[in-house]
Design a protein around this motif. Structure first.
Motif, PDB file in Angstrom:
ATOM      1  N   ASN A 242       0.846  -1.189   0.000  1.00 19.84           N
ATOM      2  CA  ASN A 242       0.000   0.000   0.000  1.00 19.84           C
ATOM      3  C   ASN A 242       0.886   1.244   0.000  1.00 19.84           C
ATOM      4  O   ASN A 242       1.758   1.393   0.867  1.00 19.84           O
ATOM      5  N   PRO A 243       0.698   2.157  -0.965  1.00 18.41           N
ATOM      6  CA  PRO A 243       1.620   3.303  -1.084  1.00 18.41           C
ATOM      7  C   PRO A 243       1.514   4.304   0.053  1.00 18.41           C
ATOM      8  O   PRO A 243       2.419   5.115   0.256  1.00 18.41           O
ATOM      9  N   VAL A 244       0.423   4.244   0.830  1.00 15.94           N
ATOM     10  CA  VAL A 244       0.202   5.236   1.878  1.00 15.94           C
ATOM     11  C   VAL A 244       0.328   4.635   3.276  1.00 15.94           C
ATOM     12  O   VAL A 244       0.993   5.194   4.152  1.00 15.94           O
ATOM     13  N   TYR A 245      -0.279   3.477   3.492  1.00 17.90           N
ATOM     14  CA  TYR A 245      -0.424   2.967   4.846  1.00 17.90           C
ATOM     15  C   TYR A 245       0.471   1.786   5.209  1.00 17.90           C
ATOM     16  O   TYR A 245       0.545   1.415   6.375  1.00 17.90           O
ATOM     17  N   SER A 246       1.138   1.158   4.260  1.00 11.18           N
ATOM     18  CA  SER A 246       2.044   0.072   4.608  1.00 11.18           C
ATOM     19  C   SER A 246       3.173   0.624   5.473  1.00 11.18           C
ATOM     20  O   SER A 246       3.804   1.622   5.093  1.00 11.18           O
ATOM     21  N   PRO A 247       3.443   0.023   6.626  1.00 10.86           N
ATOM     22  CA  PRO A 247       4.490   0.557   7.521  1.00 10.86           C
ATOM     23  C   PRO A 247       5.853   0.613   6.830  1.00 10.86           C
ATOM     24  O   PRO A 247       6.339  -0.378   6.302  1.00 10.86           O
ATOM     25  N   ARG A 248       6.417   1.797   6.808  1.00  9.02           N
ATOM     26  CA  ARG A 248       7.708   1.986   6.136  1.00  9.02           C
ATOM     27  C   ARG A 248       8.367   3.233   6.719  1.00  9.02           C
ATOM     28  O   ARG A 248       7.779   4.307   6.723  1.00  9.02           O
ATOM     29  N   LEU A 249       9.582   3.073   7.228  1.00 13.08           N
ATOM     30  CA  LEU A 249      10.271   4.212   7.836  1.00 13.08           C
ATOM     31  C   LEU A 249      11.029   4.992   6.777  1.00 13.08           C
ATOM     32  O   LEU A 249      11.814   4.443   6.014  1.00 13.08           O
TER      33      LEU A 249
END
Length: 471
Positions: A242-249
């Motif tokens: 998901n480009p917005v909500y997938s956890p990614r720092l």
């Protein structure tokens, strides 16, 4: 930190009234905005699951989310309230006011000084974010999550004080609801855990106290773990794409989110006006100067840091708000969406921290904070008058369905097709797609499609060209 007396209960209502009025004045522009599709998200999920309540509640929402608690707290309103946006705005306002009252009850537990409690409550009541929470109808869920956190903290404090079984079970109830509300809802147990060393652990016999509280805390850990296990079993792992909500720092995103939090505390704005609002006092008096806005924000945080230093003797109590702020701020660093209401829980932590630090403050510092709260409120009022958030734009555009609903309500068609350009199809699907039109028509079986002009439509459908409707 005495148990709340009748005098304290009276104070809650005496102070809560003006605080609610302040919130209403700042948020008044919110009440004029219409529905748009996201207000009916959970009704859409309910319909997509064949109108089976529990199947819908425990389903994977939009390929990403698992929110049975929020679903169950939202869905029933659509069968009770009339399809009138004003009614939903009033509902959202009432829940904001309830949170003000609950916050004051929590402040009574942590803060002995009445002026310090007033200032802490004022920091939260004066926030411009309430306009979005009231006007952006779907953000009602943010109020529900905060309410469960405040209730869990309140009853856990009462249990620490009195050891009443009823307070323990009420804490467990609200902790469980919070855990099953959103993906980060289970983290409320960390606040409850922080309250034990801050309030309950006494010098001597440390081992026996740890055992005592460990046994009583274990059910909270189990219910939180059950959420994670059930989420994985029913919906699978979190979507990594998901480009917005997938956890990614991301360092730039983390900096942006931190900046947004620092500015939101004082109703400032250094980010996107469509998500964070326009500038208030700085915008009017200094021609929207970014340097002036930054300087004003820095001044507020210097005051907060100075207040924290002056209140450092209450370091054990300060464990709770510091954990509170970090706990609800850190997950925001992992997503790429920016919304002013994301900082509601951290703001409550800031208010609690300031209240604790001002508990034994001298009159000069209390007076300074009284002026600061007045300026924050003024800043928020001006900002809300000048702002035009993305949700306001979408709500204004969605009003295109009002005349259509008015003409079709007496005899709702089986199918409605909205035609737009390919470039705007996704926007219109978001704004007026799903169950919004059927709900307004009182005809849940009416099918609504938003298509681009290149696609043919069925012969029996009522067809509306959105480009023509907007002229």
């Amino acid at each position: 930190m005495q148990p709340a007396s009748n005098a304290h209960l009276k104070e809650t209502f005496v102070v809560g009234g003006p605080a609610s009025l302040l919130l209403l004045i700042l948020s008044w522009p919110a009440f004029k905005y219409f529905f748009f599709g996201e207000a009916f998200t959970y009704l859409r999920i309910y319909n997509a699951n064949g109108r089976h309540l529990w199947e819908a509640a425990f389903s994977r929402m939009d390929g990403m989310f698992f929110r049975p608690g929020i679903f169950l707290s939202d869905i029933w309103w659509h069968f009770v309230l009339p399809a009138d946006p004003m009614v939903y705005h009033i509902r959202n306002f009432i829940f904001c006011v309830l949170n003000l009252f609950l916050l004051h009850r929590v402040l009574l537990k942590f803060v002995r000084s009445r002026p310090a409690r007033f200032i802490a409550l004022g920091i939260f009541a004066a926030s411009k974010m309430h306009m979005t929470i009231i006007g952006y109808i779907n953000v009602y869920e943010a109020s529900i999550l905060l309410m469960t956190i405040l209730l869990a903290v309140l009853f856990w404090f009462r249990y620490i004080e009195t050891r009443r079984t009823s307070d323990y079970f009420l804490t467990f109830l609200f902790c469980a609801f919070s855990a099953y509300s959103k993906d980060n809802g289970f983290t409320v147990i960390v606040i409850l855990a922080a309250m034990v060393p801050a309030l309950a652990i006494k010098p001597g016999e440390l081992k026996s106290q740890i055992q005592y509280w460990g046994v009583r805390f274990m059910p909270f850990v189990i219910v939180s773990a059950s959420y994670l296990v059930l989420r994985y079993v029913l919906t699978g792992p979190i979507n990594p794409d998901n480009p917005v909500y997938s956890p990614r720092l991301s360092f730039p995103n983390a900096v942006w989110q931190a900046q947004a939090f620092f500015t939101t505390v004082g109703n400032f704005s250094l980010g996107s006006p469509s998500s964070m609002g326009e500038r208030g006092l700085g915008g009017v008096l200094a021609g929207n100067s970014q340097a002036v806005e930054f300087a004003l924000c820095a001044g507020l945080w210097l005051l907060i840091v100075y207040t924290l230093w002056r209140g450092r003797s209450s370091w054990r109590l300060l464990i709770v708000p510091v954990v509170w702020i970090g706990l609800y701020l850190s997950p925001i660093f992992l997503i790429r969406n920016h919304q002013v209401y994301y900082y509601q829980e951290p703001l409550v932590g800031v208010a609690l921290m300031v209240g604790i630090c001002l508990d034994q403050a001298r009159r000069a510092l209390l007076t300074t904070w009284g002026v600061a709260v007045a300026l924050i409120a003024t800043n928020g009022f001006i900002s809300n008058q000048r702002s035009y958030y993305a949700w306001q734009h979408t709500a204004d555009r969605a009003e295109v369905v009002k005349p259509i609903v008015a003409t079709q309500k007496c005899n709702p068609p089986k199918s409605i097709v909205f035609v737009t350009s390919p470039e705007l199809r996704d926007f219109w699907t978001f704004a007026i797609g799903g169950p919004i039109v059927p709900q307004l028509l009182g005809s849940p079986d009416t099918r609504v499609d938003v298509v681009d002009s290149a696609r043919p439509t069925g012969p029996d459908a009522q067809v509306y060209n959105l480009d023509v409707q907007l002229k």
